[in-house]
Scaffold this motif. Structure first.
Motif, PDB file in Angstrom:
ATOM      1  N   UNK A  91       0.855  -1.183   0.000  1.00 32.15           N
ATOM      2  CA  UNK A  91       0.000   0.000   0.000  1.00 32.15           C
ATOM      3  C   UNK A  91       0.891   1.234   0.000  1.00 32.15           C
ATOM      4  N   UNK A  92       0.279   2.392  -0.119  1.00 32.32           N
ATOM      5  CA  UNK A  92       1.062   3.622  -0.168  1.00 32.32           C
ATOM      6  C   UNK A  92       0.614   4.579   0.918  1.00 32.32           C
ATOM      7  N   UNK A  93       1.508   5.460   1.285  1.00 30.59           N
ATOM      8  CA  UNK A  93       1.211   6.554   2.198  1.00 30.59           C
ATOM      9  C   UNK A  93       0.974   7.789   1.345  1.00 30.59           C
ATOM     10  N   UNK A  94      -0.207   8.410   1.500  1.00 32.84           N
ATOM     11  CA  UNK A  94      -0.546   9.628   0.761  1.00 32.84           C
ATOM     12  C   UNK A  94      -0.263  10.822   1.661  1.00 32.84           C
ATOM     13  N   UNK A  95       0.465  11.820   1.132  1.00 36.65           N
ATOM     14  CA  UNK A  95       0.845  12.975   1.938  1.00 36.65           C
ATOM     15  C   UNK A  95       0.666  14.270   1.149  1.00 36.65           C
TER      16      UNK A  95
END
Length: 390
Positions: free
Chosen positions: A289-293
């Protein structure tokens, strides 16, 4: 703004949940009635599931609005809260006085409040959005609260994994008093046509046909009948129709909007080729998964970095804004950032100066990595990075 071009009083495809725009034909209307019937019982739990973007949040808003006369309603919209934070948040919404010692007494105090409301002829309704993201402990606290006497009625709305979590808790001996289990599907081709017509009528079309009949197939092709994606696509297509001086949206505008959004066909959305925030295909390692920032800059200087979690963030000059931009070029509530499991949107909220995404004026936009949102002298840089494995 294309509302002037099409002679509309309101924007028809906003992402903000608005019960006025709840399309109640087909399953949506039946599910709303089923939820209302379950809530009238006054106690227990109802589970509403559906994929991201099918309208669960809007339905919860409509449910609360329809029952406000005889019910006291609380909403849990931040599913990451701990059990203790949950009880505190509910007590705050019910305007209960602060309490020094949390724990069982805090839960008992909520039960007494429910009893007092019942004594005055009012039921208590707790609406939990994104419930599939609640921890097992938080869900356990809610279920135990629903099993007390007297008890509130609790509606848990989330994606399909929610049912598995409830089953696991029940297997551990947690009481699950499920009064209804309902699933909200995506729209069919026929329903999409009715959905567009309904929202345009609410916006002030007066029954005028603003979308060519052959656009329905293209809309289904790229959205799969997901209302949230339909709203994004149609909003962009109507803006393009204005640019083209066209009195109606044709297949050409739909395809141009798809190209601008960099979307793939909905059928191409497979687990192996995961999607980025716009719906465009992005090959990723299975299970990652990814971290959205968002990185906030002012006049080129770093201000802060904020991790985006499922939910909504208000960006603006107001003191209570989630991301506060202290600048005269920024409206009090300038725009909102809407984050789901695999998508992130930015939507202008009727600001004075609008927003620019990558140098182009936008009203609503699905964010891609490295997109730059310019608001006056501020820039919001959207990034994604792989989530480190434990």
């Amino acid at each position: 703004m294309y509302t002037d071009w099409f002679k509309l009083q309101r924007l028809p495809f906003r992402l903000r949940p608005d019960p006025d725009f709840l399309y109640q034909a087909g399953e949506m209307g039946q599910i709303l009635e089923s939820l209302r019937a379950a809530v009238i019982t006054g106690h227990g739990v109802a589970c509403l599931t559906g994929e991201a973007g099918v309208g669960k949040t809007t339905l919860l808003h409509a449910l609360a609005q329809q029952n406000l006369g005889s019910m006291t309603v609380a909403r849990v919209q931040q599913p990451s809260v701990t059990p203790e934070e949950l009880i505190e948040a509910l007590a705050t919404q019910f305007r209960l006085p602060p309490q020094a010692s949390p724990g069982r007494e805090a839960t008992a105090r909520l039960t007494r409040f429910v009893a007092e409301e019942n004594g005055q002829g009012r039921s208590v309704l707790i609406l939990v959005d994104e419930a599939h993201r609640c921890s097992a402990g938080t869900l356990r606290e809610l279920l135990v609260l629903a099993a007390r006497h007297p008890a509130p009625f609790i509606v848990l709305a989330g994606e399909s994994g929610l049912l598995a979590t409830l089953a696991a808790l029940e297997g551990q001996g947690v009481p699950v008093r499920l009064q209804a289990s309902l699933r909200l599907p995506r729209l069919t081709s026929e329903q999409i046509e009715g959905y567009l017509d309904f929202r345009l009528r609410v916006a002030g079309s007066g029954g005028r046909t603003l979308f060519d009949s052959d656009t329905t197939h293209e809309i289904l092709r790229y959205t799969g009948g997901t209302p949230q994606l339909i709203n994004v696509l149609c909003d962009n297509a109507m803006a393009l129709a204005e640019v083209h001086n066209s009195p109606r949206v044709s297949t050409a505008e739909i395809r141009d909007a798809v190209q601008e959004l960099k979307w793939v066909e909905f059928s191409a959305r497979t687990p192996a080729a995961q999607l980025d925030a716009t719906g465009a295909s992005r090959v990723a390692a299975v299970g990652r998964t990814v971290v959205m920032e968002l990185e906030v800059q002012q006049s080129g200087r770093f201000v802060e970095r904020q991790t985006l979690k499922p939910g909504r963030l208000i960006v603006g000059r107001a003191e209570d804004a989630d991301i506060r931009l202290n600048s005269p070029f920024v409206s009090r509530q300038h725009c909102q950032i809407i984050t789901t499991a695999d998508q992130c949107f930015v939507e202008d909220m009727g600001s004075t100066n609008g927003i620019l995404v990558n140098g182009r004026r936008r009203r609503v936009h699905c964010l891609m990595p490295e997109d730059r949102i310019v608001i006056g002298d501020h820039t919001l840089l959207y990034t994604e990075s792989p989530l480190a494995s434990a």
